[in-house]
Design a protein around this motif. Structure first.
Motif, mmCIF file in Angstrom:
data_model
loop_
_atom_site.group_PDB
_atom_site.id
_atom_site.type_symbol
_atom_site.label_atom_id
_atom_site.label_comp_id
_atom_site.label_asym_id
_atom_site.label_seq_id
_atom_site.Cartn_x
_atom_site.Cartn_y
_atom_site.Cartn_z
ATOM 1 N N ILE A 192 0.563 -1.094 -0.041
ATOM 2 C CA ILE A 192 -0.096 -0.212 -0.186
ATOM 3 C C ILE A 192 1.135 1.209 0.007
ATOM 4 O O ILE A 192 1.031 2.163 -0.747
ATOM 5 C CB ILE A 192 -1.063 -0.342 1.550
ATOM 6 N N ASP A 193 2.349 1.039 0.941
ATOM 7 C CA ASP A 193 3.242 2.162 1.380
ATOM 8 C C ASP A 193 3.718 2.092 -0.871
ATOM 9 O O ASP A 193 3.641 3.763 -0.709
ATOM 10 C CB ASP A 193 4.082 2.197 1.954
ATOM 11 N N PHE A 194 3.403 1.546 -0.535
ATOM 12 C CA PHE A 194 4.563 2.108 -2.482
ATOM 13 C C PHE A 194 4.038 2.345 -3.281
ATOM 14 O O PHE A 194 4.297 3.349 -4.166
ATOM 15 C CB PHE A 194 4.667 1.004 -2.958
ATOM 16 N N GLN A 195 2.155 2.497 -3.910
ATOM 17 C CA GLN A 195 1.253 2.966 -4.291
ATOM 18 C C GLN A 195 0.960 4.390 -4.238
ATOM 19 O O GLN A 195 1.090 5.426 -4.754
ATOM 20 C CB GLN A 195 0.574 1.985 -4.435
ATOM 21 N N MET A 196 0.696 4.334 -2.395
ATOM 22 C CA MET A 196 0.479 5.966 -1.639
ATOM 23 C C MET A 196 1.082 6.597 -2.225
ATOM 24 O O MET A 196 1.312 7.890 -2.219
ATOM 25 C CB MET A 196 0.520 5.573 -0.235
ATOM 26 N N GLY A 197 2.899 6.579 -2.094
ATOM 27 C CA GLY A 197 3.858 7.578 -2.271
ATOM 28 C C GLY A 197 5.007 7.101 -0.891
ATOM 29 O O GLY A 197 5.421 8.480 -0.544
ATOM 30 N N PHE A 198 4.568 6.833 0.340
ATOM 31 C CA PHE A 198 4.876 6.535 1.403
ATOM 32 C C PHE A 198 6.450 5.244 1.750
ATOM 33 O O PHE A 198 6.438 5.520 2.426
ATOM 34 C CB PHE A 198 3.545 5.850 2.095
ATOM 35 N N ALA A 199 6.414 5.151 1.095
ATOM 36 C CA ALA A 199 7.669 3.778 0.863
ATOM 37 C C ALA A 199 8.492 4.714 1.279
ATOM 38 O O ALA A 199 8.945 3.715 1.953
ATOM 39 C CB ALA A 199 7.447 3.228 -0.592
ATOM 40 N N ILE A 200 8.596 6.363 0.892
ATOM 41 C CA ILE A 200 9.696 6.402 1.494
ATOM 42 C C ILE A 200 10.565 6.926 3.391
ATOM 43 O O ILE A 200 11.627 7.361 3.603
ATOM 44 C CB ILE A 200 10.313 7.586 0.968
ATOM 45 N N ALA A 201 8.926 6.925 3.523
ATOM 46 C CA ALA A 201 9.469 7.315 4.936
ATOM 47 C C ALA A 201 8.972 6.077 5.935
ATOM 48 O O ALA A 201 7.619 6.106 6.392
ATOM 49 C CB ALA A 201 7.967 8.633 4.898
ATOM 50 N N ASN A 202 10.471 5.295 6.013
ATOM 51 C CA ASN A 202 9.781 3.940 6.740
ATOM 52 C C ASN A 202 9.193 4.253 8.858
ATOM 53 O O ASN A 202 10.440 5.936 8.457
ATOM 54 C CB ASN A 202 10.436 2.948 6.839
ATOM 55 N N VAL A 203 8.831 3.913 9.457
ATOM 56 C CA VAL A 203 9.398 4.329 10.489
ATOM 57 C C VAL A 203 9.839 3.197 11.754
ATOM 58 O O VAL A 203 10.175 1.966 10.800
ATOM 59 C CB VAL A 203 8.478 4.576 11.257
ATOM 60 N N ILE A 204 10.978 2.834 12.236
ATOM 61 C CA ILE A 204 11.091 1.747 13.180
ATOM 62 C C ILE A 204 10.141 1.898 14.202
ATOM 63 O O ILE A 204 9.175 2.297 14.850
ATOM 64 C CB ILE A 204 12.357 2.899 14.426
ATOM 65 N N ASP A 205 9.962 0.481 13.745
ATOM 66 C CA ASP A 205 9.094 0.136 15.005
ATOM 67 C C ASP A 205 9.497 -0.367 16.218
ATOM 68 O O ASP A 205 10.628 -1.198 16.830
ATOM 69 C CB ASP A 205 8.558 -1.940 14.165
ATOM 70 N N PRO A 206 8.704 -0.043 16.923
ATOM 71 C CA PRO A 206 9.412 -0.255 18.439
ATOM 72 C C PRO A 206 9.821 -1.277 19.187
ATOM 73 O O PRO A 206 10.369 -1.597 19.862
ATOM 74 C CB PRO A 206 8.782 0.891 19.585
ATOM 75 N N GLN A 207 8.628 -2.045 18.566
ATOM 76 C CA GLN A 207 9.117 -3.835 19.505
ATOM 77 C C GLN A 207 9.727 -4.792 18.457
ATOM 78 O O GLN A 207 9.773 -5.397 19.054
ATOM 79 C CB GLN A 207 7.321 -4.442 18.527
#
Length: 259
Positions: free
Chosen positions: A97-112
């Motif tokens: 989904i992120d790749f199509q939305m354009g959010f693929a460049i903005a990953n976050v660090i999973d605290p878990q």
């Protein structure tokens, strides 16, 4: 109490190794937010309960005992990993989904887990974990640990790694992960594909319009609208994912136990 525990100490240690190995890989129980002392304490008391619940065979500490410890650790890691592998389908769906939305460049660090994860993947994964707790899925995973001794005896000295059915089962599980990820992401990804087609038509018919400027906010808005509409359907797919995870854990136990 201690006098009763001493003859069962070798069996208790084997049970403790399997339970703590489960907790190292199993979803929810393996997260960094849970203190290590708490994980060891839960494993210790659960192992004590299981030792006095099952009719475990008498086990002596000899040269075969160390092989049993390695086997118990591998059993716990394998079954916990297969459960974690299936839940990773939610993160993969978020990546699609992120790749199509354009959010693929903005990953976050999973605290878990301490690893990078996609934005939508982290959002869907958090909802899935809350849903898992709501339906008492963590109780079912602990039941899997408890009843694993019905499929894999404590005195079984080996894991049949050479069994072709075991390798085929793990490959099919890996395949199921991507199929479930595709099912989770296809409503949003499919809608964004239609948006891309519409933007391509607009770019050809109205050359003065800069579709690169209009396209990104439009795709983000459509994604959130579609996600709000289909979130209930996604919960149904995620509930089926939980059923698949538990049945896969049971199937792997049966194959390791030679059933």
């Amino acid at each position: 109490m201690m006098v009763e525990l001493l003859p069962a100490f070798p069996a208790f240690l084997l049970v403790f190794v399997r339970v703590t190995s489960f907790f190292l890989m199993m979803p929810l129980f393996s997260y960094r937010s849970i203190p290590t002392a708490a994980k060891i304490g839960i494993g210790f008391f659960m192992a004590m309960i299981m030792v006095f619940t099952f009719d475990l065979p008498a086990i002596e500490i000899d040269h075969n005992y160390f092989l049993l410890i390695i086997k118990e650790a591998l059993v716990g890691l394998m079954i916990g990993f297969i459960a974690y592998l299936l839940l990773s389908a939610i993160q993969i769906a978020g990546g699609f989904i992120d790749f199509q939305m354009g959010f693929a460049i903005a990953n976050v660090i999973d605290p878990q887990t301490g690893a990078q994860s996609p934005l939508m993947g982290q959002y869907l994964y958090t909802i899935a974990l809350l849903f898992l707790l709501t339906v008492n899925g963590h109780h079912l995973m602990l039941d899997g640990v408890f009843y694993s001794y019905q499929f894999i005896p404590i005195d079984q000295p080996w894991i049949p790694f050479g069994d072709p059915n075991l390798a085929e089962f793990i490959i099919k599980t890996f395949n199921s992960m991507f199929i479930i990820a595709f099912q989770l992401s296809i409503p949003v990804v499919g809608s964004l594909f239609l948006v891309d087609i519409a933007l391509g038509i607009v770019a050809r018919t109205v050359p003065q319009l800069n579709v690169f400027v209009v396209g990104l906010p439009l795709k983000i808005g459509v994604s959130f609208i579609v996600l709000i509409i289909v979130i209930s359907v996604l919960m149904i797919v995620i509930s089926q994912l939980f059923e698949t995870m538990l049945s896969t854990m049971r199937g792997l136990m049966e194959l390791i136990g030679g059933a």
